[in-house]
Design an enzyme around this catalytic site. Sequence first.
Site, PDB file in Angstrom:
ATOM      1  N   SER A 122      -4.072 -23.338  16.580  1.00  0.00           N
ATOM      2  CA  SER A 122      -3.475 -22.065  16.171  1.00  0.00           C
ATOM      3  C   SER A 122      -2.900 -22.149  14.759  1.00  0.00           C
ATOM      4  O   SER A 122      -1.797 -21.677  14.484  1.00  0.00           O
ATOM      5  CB  SER A 122      -2.380 -21.631  17.161  1.00  0.00           C
ATOM      6  OG  SER A 122      -2.087 -20.263  17.037  1.00  0.00           O
ATOM      7  N   SER A 130      -0.016 -14.969  18.344  1.00  0.00           N
ATOM      8  CA  SER A 130      -1.216 -15.555  17.748  1.00  0.00           C
ATOM      9  C   SER A 130      -2.515 -15.129  18.402  1.00  0.00           C
ATOM     10  O   SER A 130      -3.592 -15.538  17.941  1.00  0.00           O
ATOM     11  CB  SER A 130      -1.121 -17.087  17.774  1.00  0.00           C
ATOM     12  OG  SER A 130      -0.238 -17.547  16.782  1.00  0.00           O
ATOM     13  N   LYS A 176      -5.219 -13.847  16.156  1.00  0.00           N
ATOM     14  CA  LYS A 176      -6.250 -14.652  15.491  1.00  0.00           C
ATOM     15  C   LYS A 176      -7.647 -14.427  16.065  1.00  0.00           C
ATOM     16  O   LYS A 176      -8.637 -14.824  15.448  1.00  0.00           O
ATOM     17  CB  LYS A 176      -5.859 -16.127  15.547  1.00  0.00           C
ATOM     18  CG  LYS A 176      -4.643 -16.420  14.672  1.00  0.00           C
ATOM     19  CD  LYS A 176      -4.047 -17.790  14.937  1.00  0.00           C
ATOM     20  CE  LYS A 176      -2.812 -17.979  14.048  1.00  0.00           C
ATOM     21  NZ  LYS A 176      -1.904 -19.001  14.566  1.00  0.00           N
TER      22      LYS A 176
END
Length: 304
Positions: free
Chosen positions: A125, A64, A67
């Site tokens: 997240s 993640s 992102k």
Amino acid sequence: MTRRWRVAAVASTVAVAIAVPVAMAQASAEPPPEVSAQGAYLLDTGSDKELMAKDADTKRPMASTTKIMTALVVLETRGLDLNQQVTIKQEYRDYVTKSGASTADLQTGDKLTVNQLLYGLMLPSGCDAAMALADTFGTGDTTAERTKSFISKMNEKAQDLGLTNTQYDSFDGVSADADNYSTPHDLARLTGRAMENATFDTVVKSVSTKQEAPAANGRTRYYTWDNTNQLLGSYEGAIGVKTGTTTPAGPCLVFAAKRGDKTVVGVVLNDADRYPDAKKMLDWTYDTTTEVKWRQLPKDAQRD
């Protein structure tokens, strides 16, 4: 474990490799700390100097931490309106359910602003928030086409920034293939760029947030999100940035801190000791020893 620190160069008629870690722009004479990360990097953003590196140019899954680029593409969109409202689609919720991904628990029919979605993206997240942003800022006639075009924008941005060892095949780091990767070096450079944006800087240093949005039933919905990055609220001077965990990537952390006039960005990839290692790297940078009591996430908060 074999350490693979970046080798220092000696000014001589012949390049000589010295088997000690690099310690550029660092006040302490101590060598860089030993960390368990498969890849690590530390950047002084003020001087743009590398402070330490371990297998920093090896391509690895980044989970993640993807992102960070998702947010940057949105924030550097021409004519961006952070107050633009986005209606949450059921397919965003279906996506996180199907993929077993982390979620901001966005509710179908609610209307959240782009700014709120950035909080939902970076704090818990939320892969649903990532999909909502990709769907909104991509182009095409369908959600699939728009999210695909958004991923293309992520790759274009990587090329524009000279991140030659970075590639994206997802808007959130959930990847079934090996085509979503970066390096500690590239991630640090990307994050240095992102943190120049005031909105990004504000979002990623937030320990938690409470947001209200018009709900589908006409009432008001309250969203409370805790930052999965436990360095925030635990380490003095920590100002971000993003966690990430998948089976291929292992635990990952992109972090940043500021003390005095010195701001640094660090990266550890595939590191079971990501928080203690980040602390060691920062303490070494600031030539100090910091007492830390790690912030605990609420039981119902997302982990990443």
